[in-house]
Design an enzyme around this catalytic site. Structure first.
Site, short mmCIF file in Angstrom:
data_model
loop_
_atom_site.label_atom_id
_atom_site.label_comp_id
_atom_site.label_asym_id
_atom_site.label_seq_id
_atom_site.Cartn_x
_atom_site.Cartn_y
_atom_site.Cartn_z
N THR A 157 -16.03 -18.35 48.64
CA THR A 157 -16.40 -18.66 47.26
C THR A 157 -15.20 -19.10 46.42
OG1 THR A 157 -16.25 -16.31 46.70
CG2 THR A 157 -18.43 -17.18 47.22
N ARG B 176 -13.57 -6.73 41.23
CA ARG B 176 -12.81 -6.50 40.01
C ARG B 176 -13.63 -6.15 38.78
NH1 ARG B 176 -9.15 -11.69 41.40
NH2 ARG B 176 -11.11 -12.14 42.47
N ASP C 112 -11.09 -16.14 66.21
CA ASP C 112 -10.15 -16.32 67.31
C ASP C 112 -10.95 -16.79 68.52
OD1 ASP C 112 -7.82 -15.99 69.06
OD2 ASP C 112 -7.05 -14.61 67.54
#
Length: 232
Positions: free
Chosen positions: A120, A211, A62
């Site tokens: 990525t 994961r 920002d």
């Protein structure tokens, strides 16, 4: 030092607590991202992390004043790492660094700032689509040099940029690497991936693994296996 930060990519407080309890003894830290932080807030983020080092992956991007305010607002959590987008430019990055130093005077803890270079999940074609000059490795290098010049502690990069960045940026600059997939793990939405041992050997400081650990039938066993591979 165990270099693995486990990415707890969930908005569910009970699941985050459960996973943290399973894997915390076998890793170097926990990574909580924007989705969890927005859903659960400061207090629950602190509760899940407990005494385990926290990597708060908010990717702040920002105007300088707003990003500096964001850094000050989360300083009480005392995260080990906090991410900002390096593409926010030098003024934004310097404002974040100044805010982190200011907050450290109050909390006694210096948050280490990491600049996000190229996600990525993006490849050269994706960069072309948004008008950024590729190839991805060149854009990563430009942003990493900007991050270091602006006073950041390190960057997020894919494992394929690590060796070149380490040679150019020296031994102390943090290179924190997502896109880590142990042998046999599904790629998911990642396009530029590498195994844990290879990434460390290339010069990575820390690894972010989600994961392959959190979706495993036994997350604790998966974390232990990666730790054993890296210790070998």
């Amino acid at each position: 030092m165990n270099p693995v930060f486990v990415a707890l990519d969930t908005t569910d407080l009970a699941r985050a607590r459960h996973l943290a309890g399973l894997v915390a003894p076998h890793v170097g830290g926990l990574k909580l991202g924007l989705e969890f932080f927005l859903a659960q807030g400061l207090a629950n983020t602190a509760a899940v992390a407990g005494t385990t080092p926290l990597f708060l992956d908010l990717k702040l991007h920002d105007i300088p004043n707003t990003v500096a305010g964001g850094v000050r607002a989360i300083a009480a959590l005392k995260p080990e790492f906090l991410t900002v987008h390096a593409a926010g430019g030098p003024a934004m990055l310097r404002a974040a660094v100044a805010a982190a130093a200011e907050a450290a005077d109050q909390t006694g803890h210096r948050v280490r700032l990491l600049g996000v270079t190229v996600l990525t999940s993006l490849d050269d074609g994706d960069l072309d689509a948004v008008g950024q000059r590729g190839p991805a490795a060149d854009q990563v290098r430009r942003l990493a040099l900007l991050a270091r010049a602006s006073g950041l502690d390190g960057v997020i990069c894919s494992p394929f940029e690590v060796a070149g960045l380490r040679a150019e940026l020296g031994p102390d600059f943090q290179l924190v690497v997502p896109g880590i997939r142990p042998a046999g793990a599904a790629l998911g939405d990642q396009k530029r991936v590498m195994g844990p041992r290879d990434a460390i050997d290339a010069g990575a400081s820390r690894l972010v693994i989600g994961r392959p650990i959190t979706d495993a039938p036994d997350p604790a066993a998966a974390a232990r296996a990666i730790a054993a591979e890296l210790a070998a």
